[in-house]
Design a protein around this motif. Structure first.
Motif, PDB file in Angstrom:
ATOM      1  N   VAL A  63       0.876  -1.172   0.000  1.00 42.33           N
ATOM      2  CA  VAL A  63       0.000   0.000   0.000  1.00 42.33           C
ATOM      3  C   VAL A  63       0.916   1.225   0.000  1.00 42.33           C
ATOM      4  CG1 VAL A  63      -1.678   1.347   1.317  1.00 42.33           C
ATOM      5  CG2 VAL A  63      -1.909  -1.127   1.179  1.00 42.33           C
ATOM      6  N   GLY A 118      -3.093  -0.844  -2.676  1.00 43.82           N
ATOM      7  CA  GLY A 118      -3.915   0.293  -2.286  1.00 43.82           C
ATOM      8  C   GLY A 118      -3.119   1.577  -2.366  1.00 43.82           C
ATOM      9  N   MET A 159      -7.502  -0.273  -7.673  1.00 40.88           N
ATOM     10  CA  MET A 159      -7.262  -0.669  -6.287  1.00 40.88           C
ATOM     11  C   MET A 159      -7.930   0.308  -5.320  1.00 40.88           C
ATOM     12  SD  MET A 159      -4.623   1.147  -7.727  1.00 40.88           S
ATOM     13  CE  MET A 159      -3.455  -0.104  -8.269  1.00 40.88           C
ATOM     14  N   PRO A 160      -8.235  -0.129  -4.078  1.00 40.22           N
ATOM     15  CA  PRO A 160      -8.812   0.785  -3.093  1.00 40.22           C
ATOM     16  C   PRO A 160      -7.914   1.994  -2.895  1.00 40.22           C
ATOM     17  CG  PRO A 160      -8.833  -1.472  -2.270  1.00 40.22           C
ATOM     18  CD  PRO A 160      -8.019  -1.488  -3.520  1.00 40.22           C
ATOM     19  N   SER A 161      -8.526   3.168  -2.805  1.00 42.62           N
ATOM     20  CA  SER A 161      -7.733   4.376  -2.632  1.00 42.62           C
ATOM     21  C   SER A 161      -8.495   5.403  -1.806  1.00 42.62           C
ATOM     22  CB  SER A 161      -7.337   4.973  -3.992  1.00 42.62           C
ATOM     23  OG  SER A 161      -8.486   5.309  -4.754  1.00 42.62           O
ATOM     24  N   VAL A 166      -7.653   1.942   4.169  1.00 40.84           N
ATOM     25  CA  VAL A 166      -7.204   1.393   2.887  1.00 40.84           C
ATOM     26  C   VAL A 166      -6.395   0.128   3.107  1.00 40.84           C
ATOM     27  CG1 VAL A 166      -5.756   1.810   0.857  1.00 40.84           C
ATOM     28  CG2 VAL A 166      -7.300   3.612   1.683  1.00 40.84           C
ATOM     29  N   TRP A 167      -5.540   0.119   4.123  1.00 44.65           N
ATOM     30  CA  TRP A 167      -4.726  -1.063   4.405  1.00 44.65           C
ATOM     31  C   TRP A 167      -5.615  -2.267   4.730  1.00 44.65           C
ATOM     32  CZ3 TRP A 167      -3.841  -4.247   8.672  1.00 44.65           C
ATOM     33  CH2 TRP A 167      -2.718  -5.075   8.602  1.00 44.65           C
ATOM     34  N   ARG A 173      -8.658  -2.829   3.724  1.00 41.55           N
ATOM     35  CA  ARG A 173      -9.314  -3.277   2.491  1.00 41.55           C
ATOM     36  C   ARG A 173      -8.356  -4.011   1.563  1.00 41.55           C
ATOM     37  NH1 ARG A 173     -12.167   1.230  -0.659  1.00 41.55           N
ATOM     38  NH2 ARG A 173     -12.910  -0.616  -1.771  1.00 41.55           N
ATOM     39  N   ALA A 174      -7.082  -3.598   1.610  1.00 37.63           N
ATOM     40  CA  ALA A 174      -6.097  -4.158   0.696  1.00 37.63           C
ATOM     41  C   ALA A 174      -5.492  -5.460   1.216  1.00 37.63           C
ATOM     42  CB  ALA A 174      -4.982  -3.143   0.443  1.00 37.63           C
TER      43      ALA A 174
END
Length: 258
Positions: free
Chosen positions: A87, A111, A198-200, A253-254, A256-257
């Motif tokens: 991330v 992420g 990616m999630p952001s 975010v972490w 989710r990633a």
């Protein structure tokens, strides 16, 4: 663990807390070095591996002597530490590096957390009048003038004498000139933001420069899976101004990633 990492034609200082799981890789702004992360580092490192490094010419990294790209150095640092997925957390200049790195290796980046980020390929982000003023002050050897200008532009949320911000900015100013002519801009990234699925999350500082605010609004809209956070108390130094908000965004975010 602190170490010097060999990059093409030079080296950069880096620090790795160690640990398991998807690491956080912290990329500092052009108005500070990696010490800018210290207000949030304890929270970020709790149960996570955190890697940070000083870009060439900043902090504990020697000034460059050859041509290089910021995204190229990021890849080298990830390779050095054996990072398969990460991330990326980038502020300003570091945000631009994070986006370029993610476009270069999207499968490697799990992420993105972008804090008042810059980006290549966005029209009208550079202020040519400001660049000229900085050059004038530099040619006159007016370090105090450069610092005062920088505090007005990028540290508007601070209360004078704003010692912490002033210390970071003063230390970073020489790198603006030692890297000039060596650092090559990464290819235009703004038109390609739609490729980053990616999630952001993106933090916009309401006390930042209007050019940056407009750019950040458009970046958040263009990223497919991005949470935009607006902070009335934030300028261009979010880890100093709103460390709790930064830590919360990174943690989200972490998670989710991972």
């Amino acid at each position: 663990m602190e170490t010097m990492v060999r990059v093409e034609g030079g080296e950069v200082w880096a620090d790795d807390t160690g640990g398991e799981g998807v690491p956080l890789v912290l990329l500092h702004p052009g108005v500070a070095d990696s010490r800018v992360w210290e207000p949030v580092l304890p929270a970020l490192a709790e149960g996570r591996r955190v890697i940070r490094y000083d870009a060439r010419g900043f902090g504990r990294s020697p000034a460059p002597t050859v041509s290089y790209t910021a995204a190229g150095d990021l890849k080298t640092v990830l390779d050095h530490f054996g990072v398969g997925r990460a991330v990326l957390v980038g502020t300003s200049m570091g945000g631009a590096t994070a986006v370029s790195g993610a476009l270069n290796e999207p499968g490697r980046i799990a992420g993105l957390v972008l804090l008042v980020p810059g980006i290549t390929g966005y029209p009208d982000l550079e202020d040519k009048e400001l660049t000229g003023r900085i050059a004038e002050l530099a040619q006159a050897g007016d370090m105090d003038g450069l610092l005062a200008l920088s505090l007005r532009l990028w540290a508007a949320a601070g209360t004078p004498p704003d010692t912490e911000a002033a210390t970071l900015i003063r230390a970073a100013i020489p790198a603006w000139f030692t890297t000039y002519g060596h650092v090559a801009e990464d290819p235009p990234a703004f038109p390609r933001l739609g490729e980053l699925s990616m999630p952001s999350a993106l933090l916009l500082g309401e006390q930042d420069q209007l050019r940056t605010i407009r750019c950040n609004e458009e970046m958040a809209q263009a990223l497919p899976d991005c949470r935009l956070v607006r902070s009335a108390d934030c300028d261009h130094l979010p880890t100093l101004r709103v460390p709790g908000v930064v830590a919360e965004m990174v943690g989200e975010v972490w998670a989710r990633a991972s």
